[in-house]
Design an enzyme around this catalytic site. Sequence first.
Site, PDB file in Angstrom:
ATOM      1  N   THR A 151       0.853  -1.183   0.000  1.00  0.00           N
ATOM      2  CA  THR A 151       0.000   0.000   0.000  1.00  0.00           C
ATOM      3  C   THR A 151       0.893   1.238   0.000  1.00  0.00           C
ATOM      4  OG1 THR A 151      -1.742  -1.158   1.165  1.00  0.00           O
ATOM      5  CG2 THR A 151      -1.821   1.238   1.236  1.00  0.00           C
ATOM      6  N   PHE A 156       1.123   5.235   0.661  1.00  0.00           N
ATOM      7  CA  PHE A 156       0.474   6.285   1.442  1.00  0.00           C
ATOM      8  C   PHE A 156       1.038   7.640   1.046  1.00  0.00           C
ATOM      9  CE2 PHE A 156       0.211   2.474   3.967  1.00  0.00           C
ATOM     10  CZ  PHE A 156      -1.026   2.543   4.589  1.00  0.00           C
TER      11      PHE A 156
END
Length: 685
Positions: free
Chosen positions: A276, A278
Amino acid sequence: MDGLSLPRDRIDGLDRELVRLLAERLDAAREIGSARGRDPSAPLRDEERERSLFAAWARAAEARGVSSYFAGRVLREILNWSRRDQERFLEPRQENGARAVRVGYQGVPASYSDLATGKLFATRTVARLERVGFRGFAAVADALEAGEVDYALLPIENTIAGSINEVYDLLGARRMTIVGEEVWAVEHCLLALPGVRAEELRTVRSHPVALQQCSKFLDGLVGVRAEAFHDTAGAAEAVARDGDHHAAAIASEEAGSEYGLAVVRRDISNQPVNLTRFLLLARGAEPCDPRRAAKTSLLLSLNHRHGALLECLKVFEAHGLNLTKLESRPRPEAAWEYLFYVDFEGHANEPRAASALEALRAHTNHLQILGSYPRRVEEGLELAGLGRVPLEAAAPADAPAQALPVPACPAPSNAALKLTSLRAGQARTIVDVSGVHFGGERFVLILGPCAVETRAQMMATAEMAKRGGASVLRGGAFKPRTSPYAFQGLGFEGLELLREAGRAFELPIVTEVLHPEDVDRVAEKADILQIGARNMQNFALLKEVGRARRPVLLKRGMSATIEELLLASEYVLAGGNQRVILCERGIRTFETATRNTLDISAIPVLKSRTHLPVIVDPSHAAGRRDLIVPLSLAAAAAGADGLIVECHPNPAEALCDKDQALTADDVARLLAALRPIVAAVGRKL
Ligand code: PEP
Ligand code: MN
C-alpha cells in the site's frame, strides 16, 4: 525441554549484541549523513563504496561458513535503512530544535496507516510523535485543514485493490499539499483470542478490501461468514473486546499484539505481494533537497476537445519526464467530465519539469501541483522481493565493444506475421520481467533445474543460480515426459516451491504450462509462462497464453521451421499478449551425437525477421553437460539475448535430464567464459 535453555540464553545474548551493534552502526552512519547534510554538493550515495562493502561482507561471511547471499541480504537491509536514516539531515532545519509533531490517520492504533506513520517518521527528527486515529478519510482531512494535526497520512493505492478513489477526491477538493510518500508491505494475518483454533471460527471480520484480498483463504474456511468492518485493526479490537471465541479478524500481526490476539494463520493474501502506498499531506509545501529522487503529483482538467489528453501526455514525453501514474476521476458537478491525476518523476522546480508545466498550461483548463516530494516506491519493489542484491563485486568496466552488426531487415515474407515481423525502422521489443529486460543491453541468464523436486533441492539450486549470475530462475513443475512412467513433476505444489525459492533469492521465475485450463492458475504465481517445444503448435494453449497477463517464453518445436515458430508467436501476440520471448532449443536432424542439433543460424535469422527477443537453450539442444559452455558462447556470439540453462546441486540424483545439468562449478565456468564474449558483442552480463 531441557537442554534448550542454554543455547537459547546464548541466542538471546547474541541478539542483544546484534541490536547494540546496529545502533552503533547507525550512529556512525549519522556522522556521514550529517556531513552530507552540511555540504549540499556532496553526493548522497557512493555506489563504488557500496559495491566494495558487499564484496567484503561476502568474503567475510564465506570465510565463516555463512551464505554470502544471506549476508548480502542482511547488509542490504542495513544499508537501506542507514540511507533512509541519513535523510533526516536533509530535512529543513528547525529553528528551535526538533518539534513535536501530530499526525492524523484513518483507523485505530496498529492499523496499516498507523504502522506506515511509524515507519515514515522513524527517520525524521521530531521531539515527540503523536499519532491520532480518525474515523474516515474526510475526518483526517478536516483535522489537517483545521490545524488540529500537522500532517495527515492517507492511503492512495494498493497493488491489489488499486486506487483509493475517496482519497483522490479529497486531494482535488481540499487544501492539502503532498509532502511525502511511504510504502507498507501488507501482511494479513488471521487473528483470534489466544487458544482459538481455525475449526472453531464462525465469523471473520475485516475491512472489505482485506476480506477480498484473502478471499481464497476464506473460501477454504467452511461455515465461516465474512463480516465487513470499517478497518482491519478495528476488527481486531472488536474481536478482543467481545471476547468471542468464534470470531476472528484479518489484520496485521502488530494489531494482534496491540489487542492481545494470537495469530491463527499468517500469509493469507491471495497475492503474496501486497503493497500500500500512502501520501503524507501537510497544509503547505516543504522544501525537498535537490539531491533526493523526487516525484511530483498534478491535478488537471482538460479542454473538452479532440485529442486534449494526448496533447498533455506528449508534453511529458517531449520533456523526457517519466509518468508513474495516471488516474481519472469524474467531476460530480459536470457530467462526463473528468479530473486527471498525474504523477511523474522529478521535482516541479527542476528546469525540465518547470518547462513541461509551462507547456501543459496551454492544454489544460485547470492545472494544480499537488506536491513535489521524495520518492519511496523503489523500496516497494524491494519489499515485494524484487530488489537486487549484488552478490559479488561487479566486474570492472569492459573496454567499449563493437556492437553486433544487426542483420538486414527483409520485408516480411509472410503476410500472416502481422504483429511478429520486424518492419523497417521498427524498434526491437524489450520484454520487461520485474526489471529484468529481455532484448535490452544486458545478456540475460536463466538458470535452474529441469524439474522442481524438493524444497531443499529448489533452495540449493536457486542459491546456485543467484551466485551464477542468473536474473531469472527456471524450474519445471509440470513436466512433458516422453514416457508416461517418468517423473511427471510436482504440479502446483512444485510451483509453490519454485515461487518460494524465487522469492527467497529475489529471482523472477519461469515455468512450463502444459494445459490451457492451467494457464490462469500458473500465471498467478509464475513471472514467465513457458510453452515447451512439444506444445509449440498447441494452438488452444497459445490462445490461452495470448490472453494471459504474463510474458511468454515460447520454445521452438523440435521439428518446427523458423516460420512456424514465428506463426506460433503470432498466435500469442494476436491474443493481446505482446510480451513474447523466443527460444531456440535444438531441432531434430539425422545427427545422433547430440540430443538435438542447436540451430545457431536461427538466431540471426530470427533477429532479422522479428522484433522479439531471442534466447537459446543449449541444455536441451545438447543433452550433454560438456557441450553447454561452447554452445552458450556460440549463442552469445551469434547475437542471442540470453540463455536458459539447466543446473542441479547434485546432477547424479536429478529426477529429470541429469546428463545435461550443470553443477555449481560448471555454472561458475560458464559465467567466466561468457564475460568476454558478451562484452565483445557490445553487451553486458
Ligand atoms: C524444459 O525447458 O523444461 C523443456 C522441457 O524443454 P523443451 O520444451 O525445449 O524440451
Ligand atoms: Mn529438461
